[in-house]
Design an enzyme around this catalytic site. Sequence first.
Site, short mmCIF file in Angstrom:
data_model
loop_
_atom_site.label_atom_id
_atom_site.label_comp_id
_atom_site.label_asym_id
_atom_site.label_seq_id
_atom_site.Cartn_x
_atom_site.Cartn_y
_atom_site.Cartn_z
N GLY A 71 9.91 -7.77 -13.13
CA GLY A 71 10.02 -7.79 -14.59
C GLY A 71 8.67 -7.62 -15.25
N GLY B 203 6.90 -8.48 -19.24
CA GLY B 203 7.04 -9.02 -20.59
C GLY B 203 5.79 -8.82 -21.40
N GLY B 204 5.78 -9.38 -22.59
CA GLY B 204 4.63 -9.23 -23.47
C GLY B 204 3.40 -9.95 -22.97
N MET B 205 3.61 -11.06 -22.25
CA MET B 205 2.50 -11.88 -21.78
C MET B 205 2.19 -11.71 -20.31
SD MET B 205 3.39 -15.51 -23.54
CE MET B 205 2.27 -16.31 -22.38
N ALA B 206 3.21 -11.41 -19.52
CA ALA B 206 3.03 -11.50 -18.07
C ALA B 206 3.89 -10.49 -17.33
CB ALA B 206 3.39 -12.91 -17.61
N LYS B 207 3.52 -10.29 -16.07
CA LYS B 207 4.35 -9.55 -15.14
C LYS B 207 5.04 -10.56 -14.25
CE LYS B 207 1.37 -5.45 -15.16
NZ LYS B 207 0.54 -4.51 -14.36
N VAL B 208 6.31 -10.29 -13.92
CA VAL B 208 7.11 -11.24 -13.16
C VAL B 208 7.34 -10.68 -11.75
CG1 VAL B 208 9.23 -12.58 -13.09
CG2 VAL B 208 8.26 -11.90 -15.29
N LYS C 56 5.30 -15.75 -12.72
CA LYS C 56 4.79 -15.00 -13.87
C LYS C 56 3.27 -14.99 -13.78
CE LYS C 56 8.22 -14.90 -17.47
NZ LYS C 56 8.44 -14.99 -18.91
N ASP D 217 11.24 -18.43 -29.42
CA ASP D 217 11.45 -17.02 -29.05
C ASP D 217 12.79 -16.85 -28.32
OD1 ASP D 217 10.79 -14.34 -28.99
OD2 ASP D 217 9.65 -14.48 -27.14
#
Length: 649
Positions: free
Chosen positions: A17, A19-24, A39, A137
Site C-alpha cells: 500500500g 498513503g500520504g504519509m507512509a508506504k505499507v 508503515k 481522517d
Amino acid sequence: MENIKLGNRYKIIKQVGLGGMAKVYKAEDTVLKRIVAIKVLKDQFSEDDEFLRKFNNEAQSAAKLSDINIVNVYDIGQDIINGKNIYYIVMEFIEGITLKSYIDEKKILSNEEIENFSIQIASALNAAHSNGIIHRDIKPQNILMASDNKLKVTDFGIARVSSNATITYTNSILGTVHYISPEQAKGKFVDEKSDLYSLGVVMYEMATGKVPFDADNSVGIAIMHIQDEPVEPKKINPNLDEKLNSIIIKLLSKKPSDRFQNSLELIKALKDKNYNGESNFTSPTETIKIEKIKEENPKKNVYINNKNTEKRKEQIKKINSLKRKRIIKKSLFFTGIVILFIFFVHTVYSFFSPYKDGIPIPAVVDIDEDDAIEILKNAGFNPIVKKYEENETVSEGKVIKQAPKAKTKGKKGDLVELTVSKGKKVTVPDLVGMSKDDAEKSLEKVGLNIGKVTFKYSEKVEDGYIIDQDPQPGIQLDISSYVNIVVSTTEDESSENNTIVPDLYNLNEGDAVKTIEGANLTVGSINYEYSDTIEQGNVISQSIVAGTPVEEWTTINIVISNGINEEENIQSSNVNTIFSLDMPNSESVIITIREIRSNGSIGQVFHDQVHYRSEANENNKLEIPISAPDGTLVEVLYDGNKIGEYTVH
C-alpha cells in the site's frame, strides 16, 4: 525494501500500500513468527523532529486502543538502512481489501450492509473517543475489510499528526477533503462529532456510490462542505431504507450540535428498527405532530382541524415557510460576517481564479517520484519522467522540477514532465584501521556520516580501531548517508570463544531476548519491577554491562518494567494546584495537562476535556484544578498543540 529486516526483527516481504504519509509493507515478525503490516514513514517526514515527536506520542496513544474493529498497533521503531533513518509502525496485518475498494466494486451497498458496516465503524470510534482520541481522517480508504466482512479502522492517533503536517488545500489530498467536516474545513475545533460527520459521508457513499460533495479542486469541495446541502441520498438510491436516510442526513448536519452527540447514540439509532429521527430536509407534505401552531401574528393561535385536510396542508406550508424565514434570520444574525466572507471567497474563486478555465497542476517538487506520479494521475494529468539528473541538494528519487510549473492551468490528460534527482553520489572511503575520530573526519570530507557503532573483539586490530564497516569501501552512497562501523575492544586473550554483551536498555522483552540469543549468549532470569521512567515491557537493567567481552553462552539476566506503580502514585504526596490559563480566541478548546517523564516520554494524564468560553472568568481565564505529585513536570496542550511546560509545586 524487500528482504530488509527492520529492528533486527521485522523481515519485509513486499509493499502492499501507499498513503500520504507512509508506504505499507507486509512483513514477518521473526520473533513471534507472525505476519504483520509495517508503515514506513516517507523521507519528508523522517527529517522533521517536531513531526516525529508528535508522531511518536500519537502512535503510542493509538497503541493503547484495543477493540475488535480497530487495527492493533504492536510496535514503533527506528532503524538505519543504507545510511538512511527509517521510522516505522508495526500493526496487525489484515488479509483483505479497503472499504473504498468494496464500494468501488459494488457501487451501491444493500441496506443490511450499510447498517452492519456503520455499526462496526461507530463501535471503533466509540472505543477511541472513550480514550480521548479523535481520528480526524475517517474515510473508506482507512477502513479495512477482512474476508469475513469484519471491518477494522486504521490510522487512529496518526491522523492527528497528519492533519497538521500534510493536510493542506492542494489537489494532492482530494481524497481526504471529500470526508472532512465543516468545522474541519474552517480550521476550527474538532471533537468526536467531527468523526461522526465523516462517518456520515462514508455512509452516504455506501448508499449512493458517490460522495455528497465533489469539485475539481479541494477549495471548492471545502466550501461545499461549509455552505451547501447534499442531495438527499434516498433521491439517488430509492431503495435506501428511510431510517438510514434520516441517520445519514442527521450526521451531515452543518452544526455539530444537530448531529448525534456521540457514537453510542448513533449505534442505538442504527439498531433501532423503529427509529424515525427527523432529517434536516423539510417537505410541505411532511407530518406535523403538534396540535397547536403559531402564524405570523405570534399572539394568534391556530388549531389544526384534522378533518379538514386541505386546511391542514395550507397551515403546514405556512409553518415551513415561517421556519425557513426564522432560520435564515437567525443564521444572518449570528453568522453574518462568516457567511459574507465565505461568499466573498467563493465569488473571487469562481470568477477571478486563474484556474477558472482549467485544472491547477499540483506541486510535486521535492516529492518522491512514485508519489508525484500518483498525485498527478489523481488530478487527471499524464505524468512522465523526462530525465534523471544528479543533484546535491535534493535526495535521490525526489522530483527536482516539473513542467508545466505548479498551479499552471491545464486540462485533463495534459502531459506533465518531471525531472527526478539521482542524488549526489560519493564513494565510501576505507575506514578499517582508523580510530573512530579519524574515521569521522574521513567521512565528513566526502559528505558522509558515522552511523551505528558496535564493538567486537579482534586479535589483529588494536583496541579502539575499526575492524569492519558497512557499506564496504568503494560503494556509492547518497551524500549525507551513514556508514556503520565495528570497533575493536580488549578482552581476556586466553579465551578464544568470546562475544560482546549487547546494550539491552529500553528494548522490549521480545527484542531483548532475540538480541541476547543473537550474540551467542544465554537468557537467564527475567524479573519485573515498577518504573517511573521506562515504559511497561521494556528493559530497565541487565546483569552484565553492555560492551563487556564475555565467553559465549554466558547467562544474561534482565529486569523488565511493569510501568508506573499506580497504587504507589495515588498514595504519594500529591499537591493540589490550579492552572490559570488564557481562554483562546475560540468558542471551545480541549485542554490537556499531562506528565512528562524524565526520559521525555508521556506519563499520567491529569486533565483532558473540552472547555467553553462561558467557563472563562472576567479576566478571560480558565481555572483548571489538578492533583499531582510535588515536583511533577507537566505540559499543557490546547487542542493537541503544546503551549508550555510547568513544574507542579
